[in-house]
Design a protein around this motif. Sequence first.
Motif, short mmCIF file in Angstrom:
data_model
loop_
_atom_site.label_atom_id
_atom_site.label_comp_id
_atom_site.label_asym_id
_atom_site.label_seq_id
_atom_site.Cartn_x
_atom_site.Cartn_y
_atom_site.Cartn_z
N ARG B 46 -3.71 7.85 6.52
CA ARG B 46 -3.71 6.21 6.35
C ARG B 46 -5.46 5.80 6.60
N LEU B 47 -5.85 6.44 7.41
CA LEU B 47 -7.41 6.06 7.32
C LEU B 47 -7.74 6.32 5.86
N SER B 48 -7.73 7.85 5.37
CA SER B 48 -8.22 8.23 3.60
C SER B 48 -7.79 6.35 3.05
N SER B 49 -6.35 6.56 3.13
CA SER B 49 -6.09 5.97 2.16
C SER B 49 -6.37 4.75 1.52
N GLU B 50 -7.35 4.22 3.19
CA GLU B 50 -8.36 2.99 3.38
C GLU B 50 -9.09 2.88 2.60
N LEU B 51 -10.12 4.24 2.95
CA LEU B 51 -11.20 4.40 2.21
C LEU B 51 -10.82 4.28 0.51
N ARG C 181 -6.30 -3.91 -0.25
CA ARG C 181 -4.55 -3.60 0.50
C ARG C 181 -3.18 -3.09 0.09
N PRO C 182 -2.82 -3.88 -1.28
CA PRO C 182 -1.57 -3.32 -1.73
C PRO C 182 -1.85 -1.79 -2.26
N LEU C 183 -3.10 -1.84 -2.79
CA LEU C 183 -3.25 0.01 -3.03
C LEU C 183 -3.26 1.05 -2.04
N SER C 184 -3.51 0.19 -0.74
CA SER C 184 -3.92 1.39 0.34
C SER C 184 -2.47 1.56 0.77
N LEU C 185 -1.59 0.29 0.56
CA LEU C 185 -0.77 0.87 1.48
C LEU C 185 0.40 1.18 0.19
N SER C 186 -0.10 1.29 -1.09
CA SER C 186 1.06 2.02 -2.32
C SER C 186 0.76 3.41 -2.39
N ILE C 187 -0.72 3.91 -2.20
CA ILE C 187 -1.60 5.20 -1.85
C ILE C 187 -0.86 5.90 -1.04
#
Lengths: 190, 110, 263
Positions: B46-51, C181-187
């Motif tokens: 989760r954290l890496s996807s946030e970054l 936000r949508p990008l991190s959600l989908s990734i």
Amino acid sequence: MSLVAILVSAAAPAAAPVVEGAGEAGPGLPQMDASTYPSQLFWLAVTFGFLYWIMTSFVLPRLGGVIEERRDRIADDFDQAAEFKRKAEEAEAAYEAALADAKARARAIAAETRESLNEELAELQREADARVAASLAAAEARIAAMKEDAAAKVREAAAEVTRAVVEALIDETPTPEAVDSALNGVAKAA
Amino acid sequence: MADDAGKQQPPSLDEFSKRLAAARGGDANAKEPRAKDGSGMGRAFRLSSELLAGLIVGVLLGWGLDRLAGTSPWGLLAGIFLGFAAGVLNVARAMKATGNAPPADGRNDD
Amino acid sequence: MIGLNAAGPMEQFEIVPLVPLSLGTIDISLTNSALWMIIAVAVSAAFFLAAIRRRALVPGPLQSTAEVAYEFVADMVRGAIGQEGMKFFPYVFTLFIFILTANLLGLFPTIPGAPHGLHTFTTTSHIIVTFALAILSISIVIVYGFYKNGLGFLKLFAPSGVPIWLLPLIVLIEFVSFLSRPLSLSIRLFANMLAGHVILKVFATFIVMLFGAGATFGWLSIFPFLGIVAVTLLELLVAFLQAYVFAILTCIYLNDAVHAGHH
């Protein structure tokens, strides 16, 4: 074939034989092939929209309804249980009251009965006493009469004896008066 | 004998009220919103996807600006910087959210 | 996806058209991806419709499961947004169920010998699908945010207590953060699904390779097999967790729209 070779060839999937569809799909992620995007988006919209419709018009209202209903029903049941409990407590109190009442009444009845029995007993006793006294008096009277009678008979017998003794001694029949006075004198002396 | 029954009754009634209270209480405190973020691997993901997401958006914005305005390297540089900052912000927020989400028992998750 | 053919680990993600269709010039062919979306929706719709058929106060196992799902999502929405958030409940519920079903379906092994294109396919392993769902969530956040708060929604980008000279920079960073936000959600969802299936495929390939090696190493295939079992169990958890994370993050973002003033 060594184990190392196996591991290497397994880890390098490019080496694995490509079965089919090798035509247009070049290397790289199938996910990055933008030509498939419109179709995916279209079908996503259709399917997701359909599921949303099913959920909002059938599933969620009924599911929410039944959960709501159950919550109410359980609350009702709890209320009812509390009501039953209250009634049970009331019944218990009424029972205790009735029990105490009955006990008090029983005590009263017992006391009353005892009293009336005592009275009756006393009456009977009185009657019996009276009867006993009466028969006692009668008996005494009879005894007195018998005593008197007996005394009279003793005197008569004494007089007879006296007369017989005198006759035998002096050959003279004493007068009854003389016997009488003689007997009186003896009786006085005695 | 009548006294016996009278003595039998009160304990069962007491027990009943106890059970009633327990059943009611159990229903009352059933609602306790919890937020958990699973395993450490899930957390790391989760954290890496946030970054990564912040960085990608920043790069895309910078690159787009360069394309439109012809500010060639500067837009991209600024984008990378902004994207990285946004990514760090995202990560900080995500950590705060997973750390603080349940105010009472947040400690359980760590 | 545990089909024992030795295809590469990426082939399972390939999109194969089944029925060619087009809307004007746009290609909207029914693909294997579309087919699995339809299966996911059919399965979940059938499940829930069957679950509510009886509408019993004392529920059977099916209805209980449906109710658990209902209460789970309802608690999630209420916990993250509050009672006001319940207007978004149908959307979050549909989202959660759709993603969960799609994730779980992807874990079924492909029937051996299935024709090309009919292998088990995980729709949520495609970034465009997860991205579209994320964009949908964020669009709802934006539309509702402006509808509810007007321009006050923009305060989201300007946290209080920031010195005025720093504000432009912070606003820019917050803006990029919001867009990400949508990008991190989908990734996150896409990467989780992708990684899990690639790992499973690699294990499966190991098995095939070791079997192919004959008696010397054949017995070793027990290890990747145990690996597959372990990873599949893990993937079950991940399938649920990712659906949950997607839904709860949607709720958290929606909370910004509902309570934009409190920043």
